[in-house]
Each structure stands twice: as structure tokens, then as C-alpha cells.
Scaffold this active site. Structure first.
Site, PDB file in Angstrom:
ATOM      1  N   CYS A 124      22.757 105.590  46.513  1.00  0.00           N
ATOM      2  CA  CYS A 124      22.441 104.474  46.212  1.00  0.00           C
ATOM      3  C   CYS A 124      23.312 103.314  46.608  1.00  0.00           C
ATOM      4  O   CYS A 124      23.069 102.192  47.183  1.00  0.00           O
ATOM      5  CB  CYS A 124      22.174 104.209  44.674  1.00  0.00           C
ATOM      6  N   CYS A 125      24.567 103.344  46.195  1.00  0.00           N
ATOM      7  CA  CYS A 125      25.539 102.329  46.719  1.00  0.00           C
ATOM      8  C   CYS A 125      25.693 102.273  48.426  1.00  0.00           C
ATOM      9  O   CYS A 125      25.858 101.286  48.814  1.00  0.00           O
ATOM     10  CB  CYS A 125      26.966 102.993  46.313  1.00  0.00           C
ATOM     11  N   CYS A 207      26.074  96.438  39.255  1.00  0.00           N
ATOM     12  CA  CYS A 207      24.600  96.464  38.944  1.00  0.00           C
ATOM     13  C   CYS A 207      24.428  96.742  37.560  1.00  0.00           C
ATOM     14  O   CYS A 207      24.885  97.679  36.765  1.00  0.00           O
ATOM     15  CB  CYS A 207      24.032  97.624  40.078  1.00  0.00           C
ATOM     16  N   CYS A 233      32.474 102.303  44.216  1.00  0.00           N
ATOM     17  CA  CYS A 233      31.105 102.152  44.978  1.00  0.00           C
ATOM     18  C   CYS A 233      31.136 102.644  46.148  1.00  0.00           C
ATOM     19  O   CYS A 233      30.338 103.118  46.910  1.00  0.00           O
ATOM     20  CB  CYS A 233      30.347 100.599  44.998  1.00  0.00           C
TER      21      CYS A 233
END
Length: 242
Positions: A124-125, A207, A233
Site C-alpha cells: 500500500c505504501c 494515513c 513507509c
């Protein structure tokens, strides 16, 4: 671009010396050198955390027009967007670019499954932060970050100037010698806007789905990707070469 310090000709023995016994712990001198050396080839990747407020203010004193990029993952807190609005009002000449991922959050859910940040936060990062930053830094020679040595063990060896293997650029960290107390004193004295989540137990803000408040006595980054063993991240390497 003036000078010759680039990723390709990196030589630790030839790095400029910046004294840290001034009121900015060397940060202002590093920023002046960076603008003089890289000019339009310099980018500041900003998270709009507390360190960002300090850096934006320092940068604005050197050049009123700075190129600033924000990785808008589509998953940030409402308070983060409110902070951005306040900063834009405070610095109307700010050149802010909101860099968004190729896929929206909904599209990412279709391609990779819903709530990817819970199942594979690294991917996702990568999709929502690393790839967009690579795009934003394309053509640049150097980028600025708000890393401080005090923030975590893997950041304690960060220098003013670093050879960034991930992005193939020079990474400039003007605040490496600042303490958290000094960051907040500067914000107070200069009456700078800041993310109100900081005073609600969020020392580090990313986030929303992957950030929680930190309890008293916890590591400042314990609220990031809590329970996953992940603390970064991927934008910042765990060590610097050279």
C-alpha cells in the site's frame, strides 16, 4: 544547477561543513546552501507534520517561492487537510503540488482487494507514496526532508546531506540536530499553524487507517502501522551509504 555535488559524484570527504552552533542548529545555513547549489532542481517533500511547519517557515525566509510536494494518498486525516489550508493561507506564494497515486482508493480496492493497508501495508505504501514520490522527484537533483536524529534509532545517523540510493538523489535534512522541544518552541515563537492531532497524542501523523495515538512512555513512532512491526513507509532508508 551550481556546484557539483550530485548523486553520481558523491564523495563524503568533500561534503560542505555547516556549523551547528547557531540559533537554527545549522538548518538555515543548510537551506541557503541548498537553494544556491540546486535552485529549481530542489524539491521539498512535505508531510505537514510539526517539522514541516518549521521547514516551510525557514525555507520561506530564504526563497518565497519554494517547490513543495505533498503525497496525497487519499487516506489522510481531515486535520491534515485543514493544516494544509492554513499553511497555504499563511504562505500565499507557496508552490504546492498535490501528488496523487495512479489508482484512487476505490480503484486500488478493486485491483488489490479492499483495505490493502491492513493485509499488505508495504505494498500500500509503495503504491500510494513511493511510486508517486518517484514521479514527483523526476528531473530533480536533490530533495528536502524533515528527518531528525532524535525521532528513531534508524534515523540517528542521518546527516545534513545524504546519498539517497532509493531515489538516486541527494537528500537534504536540515533539522537533523533539532530536538522535539526545539521544534515546538519554534512553532510557538513564530505562531505557526500545525496539525491539531499533535496535541491529541499523535507525535507522528500518516494515513488515518495506519495511525493511532501514542500512550505516555511509548516510542513516538509506535502509533504508525501499530502491531505490524512496520515503522517506516519506505521513503527513508534504514541506513545511509557513504
Amino acid at each position: 544547477m551550481n556546484g557539483s555535488l550530485t548523486f553520481d559524484n558523491w564523495d563524503p570527504k568533500q561534503l560542505p561543513h555547516f556549523p551547528i552552533d547557531d540559533e537554527s542548529n545549522g538548518a538555515q545555513e543548510v537551506i541557503r546552501w541548498s537553494f544556491a547549489h540546486y535552485g529549481p532542481d530542489l524539491v521539498y517533500a512535505c508531510s505537514f507534520g510539526a517539522e514541516s511547519m518549521v521547514l516551510i517557515d525557514l525555507l520561506s525566509q530564504v526563497s518565497p517561492k519554494i517547490r513543495l510536494v505533498f503525497l496525497d494518498t487519499g487516506l489522510h486525516f481531515r486535520e491534515t487537510y485543514e493544516t494544509i489550508d492554513a499553511v497555504v493561507r499563511r504562505y500565499p506564494k507557496l508552490h504546492l503540488e498535490r501528488i496523487r497515486p495512479e489508482l484512487s482508493v476505490v480503484e486500488q480496492g478493486v485491483v488489490h482487494g479492499e483495505r490493502l493497508w491492513e493485509r499488505n501495508p508495504d505494498l500500500c505504501c509503495h503504491l500510494r507514496k513511493i511510486l508517486p514520490l518517484k514521479q514527483a522527484l523526476s528531473g530533480a537533483a536533490a530533495w528536502i526532508s524533515g528527518l531528525r536524529r532524535e525521532q528513531s534509532p534508524i534515523r540517528q545517523f542521518t546527516r545534513f546531506l545524504n546519498r539517497d540510493e532509493k531515489f538516486g538523489l541527494i537528500k537534504i535534512c536540515p533539522l537533523v540536530h533539532w530536538t522535539e522541544a526545539e521544534v515546538w518552541e519554534y512553532i510557538r515563537v513564530r505562531d505557526l499553524p500545525y496539525n491539531k492531532l499533535h496535541i491529541q497524542g499523535y507525535p507522528s501523523i500518516g494515513c488515518a487507517p495506519c495511525t493511532r495515538p501514542v500512550a505516555k512512555g511509548e516510542d513516538p513512532r509506535a502509533g504508525r502501522w501499530s502491531g505490524t512491526g512496520k515503522t517506516e513507509c519506505g521513503l527513508h532508508p534504514s541506513s545511509w551509504k557513504g
